[in-house]
Design a protein around this motif. Structure first.
Motif, PDB file in Angstrom:
ATOM      1  N   LEU A 163      26.352 -27.053  40.984  1.00  0.00           N
ATOM      2  CA  LEU A 163      25.222 -26.871  39.747  1.00  0.00           C
ATOM      3  C   LEU A 163      24.730 -25.486  39.439  1.00  0.00           C
ATOM      4  CD1 LEU A 163      23.283 -29.830  40.925  1.00  0.00           C
ATOM      5  CD2 LEU A 163      24.139 -29.612  38.366  1.00  0.00           C
ATOM      6  N   ASP A 164      24.767 -24.901  38.294  1.00  0.00           N
ATOM      7  CA  ASP A 164      23.912 -23.651  38.042  1.00  0.00           C
ATOM      8  C   ASP A 164      23.410 -23.675  36.532  1.00  0.00           C
ATOM      9  OD1 ASP A 164      24.434 -20.769  39.650  1.00  0.00           O
ATOM     10  OD2 ASP A 164      24.186 -20.546  37.321  1.00  0.00           O
ATOM     11  N   ARG A 165      22.518 -22.737  36.442  1.00  0.00           N
ATOM     12  CA  ARG A 165      21.941 -22.585  34.904  1.00  0.00           C
ATOM     13  C   ARG A 165      22.472 -21.557  34.212  1.00  0.00           C
ATOM     14  NH1 ARG A 165      17.265 -25.113  33.559  1.00  0.00           N
ATOM     15  NH2 ARG A 165      16.158 -26.198  35.225  1.00  0.00           N
ATOM     16  N   SER A 166      23.381 -20.758  34.818  1.00  0.00           N
ATOM     17  CA  SER A 166      24.054 -19.734  33.958  1.00  0.00           C
ATOM     18  C   SER A 166      25.425 -20.114  33.307  1.00  0.00           C
ATOM     19  CB  SER A 166      24.573 -18.475  35.013  1.00  0.00           C
ATOM     20  OG  SER A 166      25.264 -17.456  34.282  1.00  0.00           O
ATOM     21  N   LEU A 167      25.591 -20.059  32.186  1.00  0.00           N
ATOM     22  CA  LEU A 167      26.936 -20.785  31.491  1.00  0.00           C
ATOM     23  C   LEU A 167      27.906 -19.705  31.832  1.00  0.00           C
ATOM     24  CD1 LEU A 167      25.601 -22.052  28.117  1.00  0.00           C
ATOM     25  CD2 LEU A 167      26.376 -23.424  30.045  1.00  0.00           C
ATOM     26  N   PRO A 168      27.469 -18.234  31.748  1.00  0.00           N
ATOM     27  CA  PRO A 168      28.739 -17.593  32.315  1.00  0.00           C
ATOM     28  C   PRO A 168      29.248 -17.680  33.602  1.00  0.00           C
ATOM     29  CG  PRO A 168      27.069 -16.555  31.011  1.00  0.00           C
ATOM     30  CD  PRO A 168      26.585 -17.646  31.248  1.00  0.00           C
ATOM     31  N   ARG A 169      28.426 -17.921  34.477  1.00  0.00           N
ATOM     32  CA  ARG A 169      28.898 -18.018  35.761  1.00  0.00           C
ATOM     33  C   ARG A 169      29.841 -19.560  35.861  1.00  0.00           C
ATOM     34  NH1 ARG A 169      30.061 -15.452  40.149  1.00  0.00           N
ATOM     35  NH2 ARG A 169      30.238 -16.590  41.930  1.00  0.00           N
ATOM     36  N   LEU A 170      29.288 -20.675  35.397  1.00  0.00           N
ATOM     37  CA  LEU A 170      29.924 -21.767  35.178  1.00  0.00           C
ATOM     38  C   LEU A 170      31.254 -21.715  34.577  1.00  0.00           C
ATOM     39  CD1 LEU A 170      27.041 -24.336  34.347  1.00  0.00           C
ATOM     40  CD2 LEU A 170      28.154 -23.905  36.461  1.00  0.00           C
ATOM     41  N   TYR A 207      26.053 -28.082  34.610  1.00  0.00           N
ATOM     42  CA  TYR A 207      24.926 -27.453  34.369  1.00  0.00           C
ATOM     43  C   TYR A 207      23.477 -28.167  34.950  1.00  0.00           C
ATOM     44  CZ  TYR A 207      21.369 -24.852  31.580  1.00  0.00           C
ATOM     45  OH  TYR A 207      20.280 -23.906  31.155  1.00  0.00           O
ATOM     46  N   ALA A 208      22.812 -26.954  35.498  1.00  0.00           N
ATOM     47  CA  ALA A 208      21.859 -27.442  36.488  1.00  0.00           C
ATOM     48  C   ALA A 208      20.345 -27.802  35.733  1.00  0.00           C
ATOM     49  CB  ALA A 208      21.406 -26.468  37.461  1.00  0.00           C
ATOM     50  N   ASN A 209      20.524 -28.763  34.728  1.00  0.00           N
ATOM     51  CA  ASN A 209      19.239 -29.352  34.175  1.00  0.00           C
ATOM     52  C   ASN A 209      18.691 -30.568  34.981  1.00  0.00           C
ATOM     53  OD1 ASN A 209      20.327 -31.562  33.592  1.00  0.00           O
ATOM     54  ND2 ASN A 209      20.859 -30.753  31.739  1.00  0.00           N
ATOM     55  N   ALA A 210      17.219 -30.748  34.921  1.00  0.00           N
ATOM     56  CA  ALA A 210      16.811 -31.740  35.890  1.00  0.00           C
ATOM     57  C   ALA A 210      17.574 -33.029  35.835  1.00  0.00           C
ATOM     58  CB  ALA A 210      15.388 -32.116  35.511  1.00  0.00           C
ATOM     59  N   GLY A 211      18.239 -33.502  34.656  1.00  0.00           N
ATOM     60  CA  GLY A 211      18.515 -34.794  34.970  1.00  0.00           C
ATOM     61  C   GLY A 211      19.822 -34.811  35.418  1.00  0.00           C
ATOM     62  N   ASN A 212      20.764 -33.759  35.504  1.00  0.00           N
ATOM     63  CA  ASN A 212      21.995 -33.852  36.001  1.00  0.00           C
ATOM     64  C   ASN A 212      21.948 -33.521  37.558  1.00  0.00           C
ATOM     65  OD1 ASN A 212      23.686 -33.854  33.590  1.00  0.00           O
ATOM     66  ND2 ASN A 212      23.963 -31.574  33.479  1.00  0.00           N
ATOM     67  N   THR A 213      20.760 -32.555  37.849  1.00  0.00           N
ATOM     68  CA  THR A 213      20.853 -32.456  39.184  1.00  0.00           C
ATOM     69  C   THR A 213      20.351 -33.695  40.021  1.00  0.00           C
ATOM     70  OG1 THR A 213      19.878 -30.285  38.748  1.00  0.00           O
ATOM     71  CG2 THR A 213      19.363 -31.145  40.876  1.00  0.00           C
ATOM     72  N   ILE A 214      19.111 -34.485  39.451  1.00  0.00           N
ATOM     73  CA  ILE A 214      18.847 -35.429  40.456  1.00  0.00           C
ATOM     74  C   ILE A 214      19.889 -36.781  40.182  1.00  0.00           C
ATOM     75  CG2 ILE A 214      17.626 -36.833  38.379  1.00  0.00           C
ATOM     76  CD1 ILE A 214      16.576 -36.692  42.329  1.00  0.00           C
ATOM     77  N   ASP A 215      20.780 -36.640  39.232  1.00  0.00           N
ATOM     78  CA  ASP A 215      21.772 -37.642  39.058  1.00  0.00           C
ATOM     79  C   ASP A 215      22.933 -37.447  40.137  1.00  0.00           C
ATOM     80  OD1 ASP A 215      23.274 -40.062  37.702  1.00  0.00           O
ATOM     81  OD2 ASP A 215      24.675 -38.583  37.069  1.00  0.00           O
TER      82      ASP A 215
END
Length: 371
Positions: A197-204, A219-227
């Motif tokens: 998980l990461d918030r940087s799209l270039p890094r992903l 992508y490391a938004n709150a929903g994806n992270t907890i899921d």
């Protein structure tokens, strides 16, 4: 310049700040080196190795701190060491001040000049003195996490790679930087099902281009992270904000949504940890349980593989050490703005803004200090 290297005294810390090869280079540049007796034993370096390199062996740490103009270490100075620091002395080591108000206070009181490995930068925007230990810690994280997952240690009893007919462990790595990338590579190499998980799209995009078949990313938004965390057998925290306290990404309340016996490995613990329930542990007593979730939060993970870590760190620090010795700290920082970024404390003043923000302390710009 007289450069001193004391023996590390943090519990279960076997690394040493100066290798014999680095000592040889420093001496060849016309400087003196003193090393506390047995400082390198945990890494496999004897006093004789340092003597052969041209260093002088001294009996105690107080001899090092009393005589040295520049003290080089690995870990942050412990309370007893901080009392030996003096005005005008240069300290070159990892500091991790943001979660450590007591150390910060003592360094300010000492009047020393403290340059932190973890905030020195490079032209690419990286952290060249943190990177080697991040690589080590990242590669260690799945290894220690797999051990934590074993039932005898309180874990779920899940094998990383599974076996025919039984699925592998589900591993989530939060953070796609140096630590996270190395952790994901090793976890995937052990056969686990890995998502970064990461918030940087270039890094992903980079991770997908280079490792796209080896592990997944999201992508490391709150929903994806907890899921993803809900389904994970192991979660590796690998988030870094340079010099600042790590953000808390998983709350205690969210632990109840994880699988009983799941393992958390918090590699960000040096900066306060990225899970709300994290607190620093040692190699001697590395794991603890909170609400059925096993936490591995050793604050000096690379110390477990001291020889590899010491040599890797020594390779990275040597050019900066030589610059400090050859030019003096102030001229070295004037000539190299990336080294200046490592300046955290000088003569009773805090000079790193992220630390000041975390601790509520006034900060003086490092560019003003060197002028």
């Amino acid at each position: 310049m007289l450069i001193g290297c004391p023996k590390e005294i943090k519990p279960q810390e076997f690394r040493v700040g100066l290798t014999p090869n680095a000592a040889r280079e420093v001496v060849a540049n016309g400087h003196q080196v003193i090393v506390e007796t047995n400082a390198g034993l945990g890494t496999g370096f004897s006093d004789a190795d340092y003597i052969e390199a041209g260093a002088e062996i001294v009996p105690t740490a107080s001899d090092v701190f009393e005589r040295a103009e520049l003290v080089i270490k690995v870990k942050e100075p412990q309370a007893v060491e901080r009392k030996m620091l003096r005005e005008g002395q240069v300290l070159f080591t990892y500091l991790h001040l943001a979660p450590d108000p007591e150390q910060t206070k003592d360094l300010l009181t000492s009047g020393c000049t403290a340059i932190a490995y973890e905030t020195v930068t490079d032209v690419a925007g990286g952290l060249p003195l943190l990177a080697p230990m991040s690589e080590v810690a990242g590669r260690l994280a799945p290894q220690v996490g797999a051990w934590t997952l074993q039932k005898a240690n309180g874990g779920r009893g899940v094998l990383m790679g599974g076996v025919p007919g039984v699925g592998p462990a589900n591993v989530v790595v939060i953070g796609g930087g140096v630590v996270g990338t190395h952790a994901a590579r090793v976890a995937a190499g052990m056969g686990a099902d890995v998502t970064v998980l990461d918030r940087s799209l270039p890094r992903l995009r980079y991770l997908d281009d280079v490792f796209g078949g080896t592990f997944k990313n999201s992508y490391a938004n709150a929903g994806n992270t907890i899921d993803l965390v809900r389904r994970a057998d192991m979660v590796i925290g690998a988030v870094l904000v340079p010099g600042a306290a790590a953000p808390k990404l998983i709350t205690r309340e969210q632990l109840s949504e994880m699988k009983p016996g799941a393992a958390i490995v918090d590699v960000a613990i040096d900066q306060g940890g990225c899970f709300e329930t994290s607190h620093a542990t040692t190699h001697q007593d590395p794991i603890y349980e909170v609400d059925g979730i096993m936490h591995y939060c050793v604050a000096n993970m690379p110390g477990a593989v001291a020889r590899t870590s010491t040599i890797a760190l020594g390779n990275a620090t040597l050019p900066f050490l030589l610059a400090l010795a050859n030019k003096g700290w102030k001229q070295a920082c004037i000539d190299d703005p990336h080294l200046l970024n490592g300046l955290n404390v000088h003569a009773g003043q805090l000079t790193y803004f992220a630390v000041g923000k975390a601790l509520g302390i006034d900060v003086v710009s490092p560019s003003l200090v060197i002028k």
